[in-house]
Design a protein around this motif. Structure first.
Motif, PDB file in Angstrom:
ATOM      1  N   SER A  80      29.366 -11.633  55.316  1.00  0.00           N
ATOM      2  CA  SER A  80      27.907 -11.796  55.212  1.00  0.00           C
ATOM      3  C   SER A  80      27.196 -10.926  56.244  1.00  0.00           C
ATOM      4  O   SER A  80      26.241 -10.206  55.919  1.00  0.00           O
ATOM      5  N   PHE A  81      27.675 -10.979  57.484  1.00  0.00           N
ATOM      6  CA  PHE A  81      27.065 -10.144  58.513  1.00  0.00           C
ATOM      7  C   PHE A  81      27.298  -8.661  58.219  1.00  0.00           C
ATOM      8  O   PHE A  81      26.421  -7.820  58.474  1.00  0.00           O
ATOM      9  N   GLY A  82      28.473  -8.325  57.671  1.00  0.00           N
ATOM     10  CA  GLY A  82      28.752  -6.937  57.339  1.00  0.00           C
ATOM     11  C   GLY A  82      27.759  -6.385  56.334  1.00  0.00           C
ATOM     12  O   GLY A  82      27.266  -5.250  56.478  1.00  0.00           O
ATOM     13  N   ILE A  83      27.442  -7.163  55.318  1.00  0.00           N
ATOM     14  CA  ILE A  83      26.460  -6.742  54.307  1.00  0.00           C
ATOM     15  C   ILE A  83      25.077  -6.590  54.925  1.00  0.00           C
ATOM     16  O   ILE A  83      24.347  -5.637  54.644  1.00  0.00           O
ATOM     17  N   LEU A  84      24.712  -7.537  55.807  1.00  0.00           N
ATOM     18  CA  LEU A  84      23.407  -7.458  56.466  1.00  0.00           C
ATOM     19  C   LEU A  84      23.322  -6.233  57.380  1.00  0.00           C
ATOM     20  O   LEU A  84      22.299  -5.548  57.414  1.00  0.00           O
ATOM     21  N   PHE A  85      24.396  -5.941  58.116  1.00  0.00           N
ATOM     22  CA  PHE A  85      24.394  -4.763  58.980  1.00  0.00           C
ATOM     23  C   PHE A  85      24.302  -3.485  58.155  1.00  0.00           C
ATOM     24  O   PHE A  85      23.667  -2.511  58.572  1.00  0.00           O
ATOM     25  N   LEU A  86      24.940  -3.484  57.002  1.00  0.00           N
ATOM     26  CA  LEU A  86      24.877  -2.323  56.112  1.00  0.00           C
ATOM     27  C   LEU A  86      23.435  -2.089  55.675  1.00  0.00           C
ATOM     28  O   LEU A  86      22.946  -0.950  55.673  1.00  0.00           O
ATOM     29  N   LYS A  87      22.731  -3.181  55.330  1.00  0.00           N
ATOM     30  CA  LYS A  87      21.327  -3.063  54.916  1.00  0.00           C
ATOM     31  C   LYS A  87      20.416  -2.658  56.072  1.00  0.00           C
ATOM     32  O   LYS A  87      19.398  -1.982  55.871  1.00  0.00           O
ATOM     33  N   LEU A  88      20.779  -3.078  57.280  1.00  0.00           N
ATOM     34  CA  LEU A  88      19.995  -2.729  58.464  1.00  0.00           C
ATOM     35  C   LEU A  88      20.341  -1.347  59.004  1.00  0.00           C
ATOM     36  O   LEU A  88      19.708  -0.858  59.935  1.00  0.00           O
ATOM     37  N   GLY A  89      21.358  -0.721  58.427  1.00  0.00           N
ATOM     38  CA  GLY A  89      21.716   0.637  58.816  1.00  0.00           C
ATOM     39  C   GLY A  89      22.519   0.749  60.085  1.00  0.00           C
ATOM     40  O   GLY A  89      22.595   1.828  60.681  1.00  0.00           O
ATOM     41  N   ASN A  90      23.165  -0.338  60.529  1.00  0.00           N
ATOM     42  CA  ASN A  90      23.982  -0.285  61.737  1.00  0.00           C
ATOM     43  C   ASN A  90      25.453  -0.165  61.350  1.00  0.00           C
ATOM     44  O   ASN A  90      26.125  -1.160  61.076  1.00  0.00           O
ATOM     45  N   THR A  91      25.945   1.058  61.329  1.00  0.00           N
ATOM     46  CA  THR A  91      27.311   1.324  60.889  1.00  0.00           C
ATOM     47  C   THR A  91      28.345   0.729  61.839  1.00  0.00           C
ATOM     48  O   THR A  91      29.392   0.229  61.399  1.00  0.00           O
ATOM     49  N   THR A  92      28.057   0.762  63.132  1.00  0.00           N
ATOM     50  CA  THR A  92      29.018   0.261  64.120  1.00  0.00           C
ATOM     51  C   THR A  92      29.353  -1.204  63.884  1.00  0.00           C
ATOM     52  O   THR A  92      30.522  -1.583  63.774  1.00  0.00           O
ATOM     53  N   MET A  93      28.329  -2.045  63.787  1.00  0.00           N
ATOM     54  CA  MET A  93      28.577  -3.472  63.593  1.00  0.00           C
ATOM     55  C   MET A  93      29.092  -3.773  62.190  1.00  0.00           C
ATOM     56  O   MET A  93      29.842  -4.734  61.997  1.00  0.00           O
ATOM     57  N   ALA A  94      28.707  -2.955  61.225  1.00  0.00           N
ATOM     58  CA  ALA A  94      29.243  -3.129  59.869  1.00  0.00           C
ATOM     59  C   ALA A  94      30.751  -2.878  59.880  1.00  0.00           C
ATOM     60  O   ALA A  94      31.518  -3.608  59.240  1.00  0.00           O
ATOM     61  N   LEU A  95      31.193  -1.859  60.616  1.00  0.00           N
ATOM     62  CA  LEU A  95      32.629  -1.576  60.731  1.00  0.00           C
ATOM     63  C   LEU A  95      33.364  -2.725  61.410  1.00  0.00           C
ATOM     64  O   LEU A  95      34.475  -3.087  61.008  1.00  0.00           O
ATOM     65  N   VAL A  96      32.743  -3.299  62.445  1.00  0.00           N
ATOM     66  CA  VAL A  96      33.343  -4.445  63.118  1.00  0.00           C
ATOM     67  C   VAL A  96      33.525  -5.594  62.130  1.00  0.00           C
ATOM     68  O   VAL A  96      34.600  -6.212  62.057  1.00  0.00           O
ATOM     69  N   SER A  97      32.484  -5.889  61.360  1.00  0.00           N
ATOM     70  CA  SER A  97      32.532  -7.008  60.416  1.00  0.00           C
ATOM     71  C   SER A  97      33.568  -6.785  59.321  1.00  0.00           C
ATOM     72  O   SER A  97      34.353  -7.688  58.997  1.00  0.00           O
ATOM     73  N   PHE A  98      33.591  -5.591  58.754  1.00  0.00           N
ATOM     74  CA  PHE A  98      34.548  -5.311  57.685  1.00  0.00           C
ATOM     75  C   PHE A  98      35.971  -5.192  58.234  1.00  0.00           C
ATOM     76  O   PHE A  98      36.938  -5.513  57.546  1.00  0.00           O
ATOM     77  N   GLY A  99      36.092  -4.757  59.485  1.00  0.00           N
ATOM     78  CA  GLY A  99      37.415  -4.680  60.094  1.00  0.00           C
ATOM     79  C   GLY A  99      38.038  -6.051  60.270  1.00  0.00           C
ATOM     80  O   GLY A  99      39.209  -6.263  59.941  1.00  0.00           O
ATOM     81  N   ILE A 100      37.261  -7.007  60.775  1.00  0.00           N
ATOM     82  CA  ILE A 100      37.813  -8.349  60.983  1.00  0.00           C
ATOM     83  C   ILE A 100      38.022  -9.067  59.657  1.00  0.00           C
ATOM     84  O   ILE A 100      38.974  -9.844  59.513  1.00  0.00           O
ATOM     85  N   THR A 101      37.169  -8.812  58.657  1.00  0.00           N
ATOM     86  CA  THR A 101      37.376  -9.465  57.353  1.00  0.00           C
ATOM     87  C   THR A 101      38.650  -8.947  56.690  1.00  0.00           C
ATOM     88  O   THR A 101      39.362  -9.708  56.019  1.00  0.00           O
ATOM     89  N   GLY A 102      38.964  -7.677  56.879  1.00  0.00           N
ATOM     90  CA  GLY A 102      40.211  -7.142  56.332  1.00  0.00           C
ATOM     91  C   GLY A 102      41.419  -7.818  56.955  1.00  0.00           C
ATOM     92  O   GLY A 102      42.372  -8.184  56.256  1.00  0.00           O
ATOM     93  N   ALA A 103      41.374  -7.989  58.293  1.00  0.00           N
ATOM     94  CA  ALA A 103      42.475  -8.648  58.986  1.00  0.00           C
ATOM     95  C   ALA A 103      42.599 -10.110  58.554  1.00  0.00           C
ATOM     96  O   ALA A 103      43.707 -10.625  58.359  1.00  0.00           O
TER      97      ALA A 103
END
Length: 351
Positions: free
Chosen positions: A172-195
């Motif tokens: 959820s946060f990853g999608i929100l960061f993507l919409k807000l244009g923050n690639t760094t935090m989006a990568l963090v969110s998608f990285g932990i969801t993958g794990a």
């Protein structure tokens, strides 16, 4: 988008590869989750080092794709490492006192707040409060980090629960960061969801491995870090004016399962004169277990409740921040009252 898909896949594949190795290692050295068995909802003889796979996969993917010279990234990686290793120490050796964990969590929170600038700077009008002083912002932010890290640790009592809620929270946060244009935090969110997704492959049904305190506190810290960053970013880069002032309510809705359960259990323990960190079987998942629900059913019920609360929060965006948070907590209280009523009713039925 390619980077986000890539970091998810890297974390997922690394976790899937590492967990069988960890399970074999735990079988060899008999490192099982048999501590405090009286309040567990699973069987004996299961590895509790799944968090090692989650942490190592997440860290490797972050080091490959993030700018480690960024203070925001450095603070996050240091704090996650600090929290993970105190949890890992308890998972392997046991005997780590709650106060020791809280001290380490406090240290991690200080790193996040003062180095990474992860903090609550505004209350968005909640109870009539807007901007916070530097001291108030720091104290509130540190306290929130410590609470949420422990809240995730609290819900790690049923196969798949902490992992599934952690997945929902961070995607959820990853999608929100993507919409807000923050690639760094989006990568963090998608990285932990993958794990987490890789871990759930082995944990969701009749778990062959548990994430342990190291894994649950790691996920909790990343989740609350994302929440704090979301509050800051949404205040600076508003994509939807209708929900800009509701950022705390949106973050609360995303984190509702661990937050509400944590508040409820801590208040209950304090009312009985017990330590807020004293283990018991009063969590929502314990109540649902008593009612006869299987582990899978409990996970699905709480996951659906989490998603429904988030949808409800967006649907009620016409309310002000105080009203919306009040509604969300009222719904949670009603849900808890219903479960408590069903539990008491079952106790009265002759067996």
């Amino acid at each position: 988008m390619c980077d986000l898909f890539g970091v998810f896949c890297i974390s997922f594949i690394l976790t899937v590869i590492k967990i069988p190795i960890i399970i074999d290692y735990c079988d060899w050295f008999e490192l099982y989750d048999d501590l405090e068995f009286h309040r567990k909802c699973h069987g004996l003889g299961t590895s509790r080092l799944g968090g090692v796979a989650i942490f190592s996969a997440f860290m490797l993917s972050m080091l490959l794709l993030l700018n480690i010279q960024n203070d925001e990234v450095v603070a996050l990686l240091i704090s996650t490492g600090v929290v993970f290793f105190i949890g890992l120490k308890d998972d392997i050796l046991g005997g780590v006192l709650p106060v020791e964990k809280v001290q380490v969590q406090f240290l991690a929170a200080v790193v996040l707040v003062f180095i990474g600038d992860y903090k609550i700077t505004s209350m968005y009008g909640l109870f009539g409060i807007y901007e916070l002083s530097e001291l108030s912002a720091a104290v509130l932010s540190i306290g929130t980090v410590v609470f949420v890290v422990n809240a995730f640790n609290f819900i790690d009592g049923v196969d798949g629960l902490a992992g599934t809620i952690g997945f929902i929270v961070n995607i959820s946060f990853g999608i929100l960061f993507l919409k807000l244009g923050n690639t760094t935090m989006a990568l963090v969110s998608f990285g932990i969801t993958g794990a987490i997704a890789g871990f759930l492959r082995y944990n969701f049904v009749s778990g062959t491995v548990f994430m342990g305190d190291g894994g649950s506190m790691l996920i909790g810290l990343i989740s609350i870090s994302s929440a704090l960053r979301f509050l800051t970013l949404n205040g600076q880069n508003v994509l939807d004016a209708d929900i800009a002032d509701l950022s705390p309510a949106i973050a609360l809705a995303i984190l509702i399962v661990p937050v509400f359960d944590g508040i409820r259990v801590i208040l209950l323990r304090l009312s009985r004169g017990k330590s807020p960190f004293a283990g018991d079987k009063n969590h929502i998942h314990h109540k649902l277990k008593f009612l006869g629900f299987s582990d899978v059913s409990i996970v699905l019920i709480l996951a659906c409740f989490n998603v429904w609360i988030l949808i409800l929060a967006f649907s009620l965006s016409f309310l002000n921040i105080t009203e919306l948070i009040g509604v969300l907590f009222c719904v949670c209280i009603i849900f808890n009252i219903w479960i408590t009523y069903k539990k008491r009713k079952k106790k009265l039925i002759p067996m």
